[in-house]
Design a protein around this motif. Structure first.
Motif, short mmCIF file in Angstrom:
data_model
loop_
_atom_site.label_atom_id
_atom_site.label_comp_id
_atom_site.label_asym_id
_atom_site.label_seq_id
_atom_site.Cartn_x
_atom_site.Cartn_y
_atom_site.Cartn_z
N ALA A 82 0.83 -1.21 0.00
CA ALA A 82 0.00 0.00 0.00
C ALA A 82 0.86 1.26 0.00
N GLY A 83 1.95 1.24 0.77
CA GLY A 83 2.85 2.40 0.80
C GLY A 83 3.59 2.58 -0.51
N THR A 84 3.97 1.48 -1.15
CA THR A 84 4.67 1.58 -2.42
C THR A 84 3.80 2.20 -3.50
N ASN A 85 2.50 1.98 -3.43
CA ASN A 85 1.60 2.50 -4.45
C ASN A 85 1.24 3.97 -4.25
N GLN A 86 1.77 4.58 -3.20
CA GLN A 86 1.55 6.02 -3.05
C GLN A 86 2.35 6.76 -4.12
N GLN A 87 1.71 7.67 -4.79
CA GLN A 87 2.33 8.37 -5.90
C GLN A 87 3.45 9.27 -5.42
N VAL A 88 4.60 9.13 -6.03
CA VAL A 88 5.77 9.98 -5.75
C VAL A 88 6.16 10.63 -7.06
N LYS A 115 6.75 4.51 -7.39
CA LYS A 115 8.08 3.98 -7.67
C LYS A 115 8.25 2.62 -7.00
N PRO A 116 9.05 1.75 -7.61
CA PRO A 116 9.35 0.48 -6.94
C PRO A 116 10.18 0.72 -5.67
N SER A 117 10.04 -0.16 -4.72
CA SER A 117 10.77 0.00 -3.46
C SER A 117 11.10 -1.37 -2.90
N SER A 118 12.06 -1.37 -2.00
CA SER A 118 12.46 -2.61 -1.30
C SER A 118 12.71 -2.28 0.15
N VAL A 119 12.65 -3.29 0.99
CA VAL A 119 12.79 -3.08 2.43
C VAL A 119 13.43 -4.33 3.03
N LEU A 120 14.13 -4.13 4.13
CA LEU A 120 14.76 -5.23 4.86
C LEU A 120 14.14 -5.28 6.25
N TYR A 121 13.37 -6.32 6.54
CA TYR A 121 12.74 -6.48 7.85
C TYR A 121 13.65 -7.31 8.74
N ARG A 122 13.86 -6.84 9.98
CA ARG A 122 14.69 -7.56 10.93
C ARG A 122 13.90 -8.03 12.15
N TRP A 137 -2.14 -2.87 -11.07
CA TRP A 137 -1.56 -4.05 -10.43
C TRP A 137 -0.16 -3.76 -9.89
N THR A 138 0.26 -4.64 -8.98
CA THR A 138 1.60 -4.54 -8.39
C THR A 138 2.19 -5.94 -8.29
N VAL A 139 3.46 -6.05 -8.59
CA VAL A 139 4.19 -7.30 -8.39
C VAL A 139 5.00 -7.16 -7.10
N VAL A 140 4.82 -8.09 -6.19
CA VAL A 140 5.51 -8.05 -4.90
C VAL A 140 6.26 -9.36 -4.70
N SER A 141 7.46 -9.27 -4.17
CA SER A 141 8.27 -10.46 -3.91
C SER A 141 8.89 -10.36 -2.53
N TRP A 142 9.14 -11.50 -1.93
CA TRP A 142 9.81 -11.51 -0.62
C TRP A 142 10.49 -12.87 -0.42
#
Length: 777
Positions: free
Chosen positions: A629-635, A640-647, A671-676
């Motif tokens: 949802a946050g990635t789909n916010q218009q910038v 824009k595509p984004s990536s994150v590292l969860y610890r 649509w959005t493609v998401v990978s993890w």
């Protein structure tokens, strides 16, 4: 009868003298050897300081990146060639049209070629042209009829750029044959390279045909950056030559056996270190989607090279002291376990084997040495009782416990079993040895050398997850756009006068050429199917065609139903509908190194996946849902595509999301493609050390279970049964014959007991003969 018994005793003695096969020695010897080998592997594997400047995960990621580029380039080239040939075939099936009409319709449906032209083959006259000038002088019209004469070919222009020419024939009865030519540059279609990556297309000779990521001279801000750009170009040329050499090998021989994955030649290369950073390149040749096949694009001999500079990691993951201490502890614990087995199982059993042979030879004067533990103790007691019975005592007199109750069978039959106090059994001794080995193995598997939440995950891997997911998102979007363009092309060529039979023929031809469709059909303005090909239409009956170019037909089915619409000209709202196969979209997502991949709609419901899934289900965690949802916010102009590292939350996880960007019919889908994927599955030094530690523990458990289980099956279980038989024989059972199960120590004792049983029978016959004569007198 006596001669037969003597012959049988001689045969049993001969078998007892044979060399022992198996028995108690091999399992214990194998356990000792395995523990020594495991200690050596532990000292070498865990004691070697892991100082990997570039983790294997970074190198593998660059290889996958190049493979993604090769797949995208090959699919784009083949799609362009197929579209051109199919469009020409549709024109050839209709009435003759002018060259300008051909190029106008071609350009209105497909915007993928830099230039196009129609040439009369016989005279060489240029009939029409669009876009940039097509290098027609590079075409030998006399060789077009030769085998492969219409195959795509690369042409180098005077300015050094390379163009790919594709050809198709326009043939109508009664008119000169024409050649439809298109030209395009070898640019990557929608491959996201980020800020610090260079990607290039290389021919079979190592020549760079096109590249992306190198800044133009006017955009270089300083002399320092200019020098870095020069080094990058030099390194890229070197990698291009090396990749061309590697691409010549057989793809099967270029990989480890059984590795599967990418069907072409791929790998990684590294260059000399520059200012603490190491140039890393991934390369991949263009390969067909199916093994053993080839396409027009793969015949061009092209390869893809991806170059990025990665900071080196000079920190040491673990100390050599850990491996040495672990190996020393294993040697100490293993020595205790083996000593326990030798002292309480092997030596007592071998001693009993020798004692039993002594008794069969008639040496009855010396008492039997009785072991202290387990079934060997019971056997020793039974042998000593048999020794005394051979000396003339009765079974009742030799019993260890109370005398037999009245009415016992004595020496003539099977005596009643007596309960005896039993000490520690042999199984308990094996369990004690297993527990000793588990004391070392369990901490290695579960506790020691754990990679915690502070593991250093290279930033390059996080960036690659984002860029590769963005590339995958663009592939899906372009596939839908290409599919919609095919539908528009069909609708344009059908027109307003085509009969249903002819419509069906066009639809069937399109489905044969493009396997992305599950069904194609023509809908009237009222929603009635006028012509169809493939599966049954899923469009709701009685509803008019959809207004969106690409739409999802309902959300209540077991699988998503995705359709593209193209209005037929001159038919008042009738439309051509093409339903996409969900398997086709899912096949685009099957890329290694990205973990779990999902296509989600604007409401973040799953429409496609590289693994099993339920249609329209939610993402597996609220964290991923919020991230998408946050990635789909218009910038700026778009998301824009984004990536994150969860610890947190059960380990380190890398996630990336890429919304549909760019134009085309699929843009409106949202649509959005998401990978993890978990970082623990990557070849990072900390996780590699943890995996080696766990492996050492598993090997320790495996060695213990295998050898102790072997010992239990081959020795302990037969030994327990033999102890019961020996006690029954000592209690007076002279009828039960004792057979050895294996030709080993336990089997030898069984043979000795059988000889003793036969001696006791003969003794009973000798002792009973005078009494019988006296009774007759």
């Amino acid at each position: 009868m006596a001669g037969s018994s003597a012959k049988r005793r001689h045969k049993v003695r001969k078998r007892a003298d044979m060399s022992l096969l198996g028995g108690i020695r091999p399992p214990i010897a194998a356990l000792s050897a395995l523990l020594l080998a495991l200690a050596a592997l532990t000292a070498l594997g865990l004691g070697n300081p892991q100082r990997e400047p570039l983790p294997e995960a970074v190198l593998t990621s660059q290889q996958h990146f190049a493979e993604d580029g090769a797949i995208a380039l090959r699919a784009s080239l083949d799609e362009s060639i197929t579209d051109l040939n199919r469009t020409a075939a549709l024109f050839n099936a209709g009435d003759p049209v002018s060259a300008d009409t051909v190029l106008d319709k071609l350009g209105s449906v497909y915007q993928k070629w830099r230039g196009s032209a129609v040439v009369e083959i016989k005279s060489g006259k240029l009939l029409a042209a669009r876009g940039e000038n097509v290098p027609l002088l590079a075409i030998d019209r006399d060789k077009l009829a030769d085998p492969g004469g219409l195959a795509p070919r690369m042409v180098r222009l005077k300015n050094g750029e390379t163009r790919l020419l594709t050809f198709a024939l326009l043939s109508w009865e009664g008119q000169p044959q024409q050649l439809l030519v298109t030209s395009n540059s070898l640019k990557f279609p929608g491959v996201s390279i980020g800020k610090f990556r260079v990607i290039a297309v290389v021919d079979s000779g190592g020549q760079i045909l096109s590249s992306d990521g190198i800044p133009a001279p006017e955009k270089i801000p300083s002399d320092t950056v200019e020098e870095e750009v020069k080094q990058t170009k030099k390194q890229l040329r070197s990698f291009a030559r090396r990749s061309a050499e590697k691409a010549e090998q057989n793809p099967v021989k270029s990989k480890e056996p059984g590795s599967g994955g990418f069907l072409g030649v791929s790998g990684t290369m590294t260059g000399p270190r520059i200012s603490g950073e190491r140039p890393v390149a991934g390369y991949a040749s263009l390969a067909a989607p199916e093994a053993g096949e080839s396409t027009d694009a793969t015949s061009l001999g092209l390869s893809v090279v991806s170059l990025v500079t990665v900071p080196e990691n000079t920190s040491r993951v673990n100390s050599p002291l850990f491996g040495l201490l672990s190996a020393a502890a294993l040697l100490l614990i293993g020595a205790l376990a083996v000593t326990l087995l030798l002292g309480t199982v092997q030596r007592p059993l071998i001693r009993l084997f020798l004692e039993s042979r002594r008794l069969t030879r008639g040496d009855l004067t010396r008492p039997v040495t009785v072991p202290r533990f387990g079934e060997t103790r019971r056997l020793g007691q039974a042998l000593d009782r048999l020794r005394r019975q051979l000396l003339g005592e009765t079974p009742e007199a030799t019993a260890d416990d109370a005398p037999a109750p009245a009415g016992g069978t004595g020496g003539s039959g099977k005596a009643p079993r007596r309960r005896r106090g039993r000490r520690i059994g042999t199984r308990a001794l094996l369990a004690a040895g297993g527990i000793l080995l588990l004391v070392w193995s369990a901490p290695m598997m579960l506790l020691l050398n754990r990679a915690g939440d502070s593991v250093v995950v290279p930033q390059q891997i996080v960036n690659d997850q984002r860029e590769r997911t963005d590339t995958l998102s663009d592939r899906v979007r372009r596939a839908l756009n290409e599919g919609h363009a095919d539908i528009v092309s069909v609708a344009t060529l059908i027109g307003d006068k085509t009969e249903p039979d002819a419509m069906t023929s066009v639809l069937e031809r399109t489905m044969r050429e493009h396997p992305r469709y599950e069904s194609m059909y023509v809908l009237s303005p009222e929603g009635t199917v006028l012509a169809e090909a493939g599966g049954s239409p899923k469009h709701p009956a009685g509803q008019k065609p959809g207004e969106e170019p690409v739409a999802v037909l309902g959300t209540d089915g077991k699988e998503p139903r995705i359709a593209g619409y193209a209005e037929l000209p001159g038919r008042d709202g009738a439309a051509v509908v093409g339903e996409f196969r969900v398997d086709f979209l899912n096949s685009l997502l099957k890329r290694p190194g990205l973990g779990q991949i999902r296509i989600v709609d604007a409401d973040r419901r799953v429409l496609g996946s590289n693994t099993g899934y339920l249609a329209f289900e939610k993402l597996p965690s609220k964290r991923l849902d919020s991230f998408v949802a946050g990635t789909n916010q218009q910038v700026g102009l778009s998301a824009k595509p984004s990536s994150v590292l969860y610890r947190t939350g059960g380990g380190i996880q890398i996630a990336a999301a890429a919304p549909f960007a760019g134009g085309g019919a699929a843009k409106s889908l949202g649509w959005t493609v998401v990978s993890w994927q978990p970082a623990s599955g990557l070849a990072i030094p900390e996780y590699s050390a943890q995996n080696r530690t766990v492996l050492a523990g598993l090997l320790g458990v495996t060695a213990a279970v295998a050898c102790l289980g072997w010992l239990h099956i081959i020795v302990v279980r037969p030994l327990r049964d033999l102890a019961d038989q020996a006690e029954a024989l000592a209690d007076g059972d002279r009828r039960t014959v004792l057979y050895p199960r294996h030709h080993d120590e336990v089997g030898a004792i069984a043979r000795s007991l059988e000889l003793l049983r036969q001696q006791l029978q003969e003794q009973r016959k000798r002792d009973g003969a005078p009494s019988a004569l006296a009774g007759r007198n």
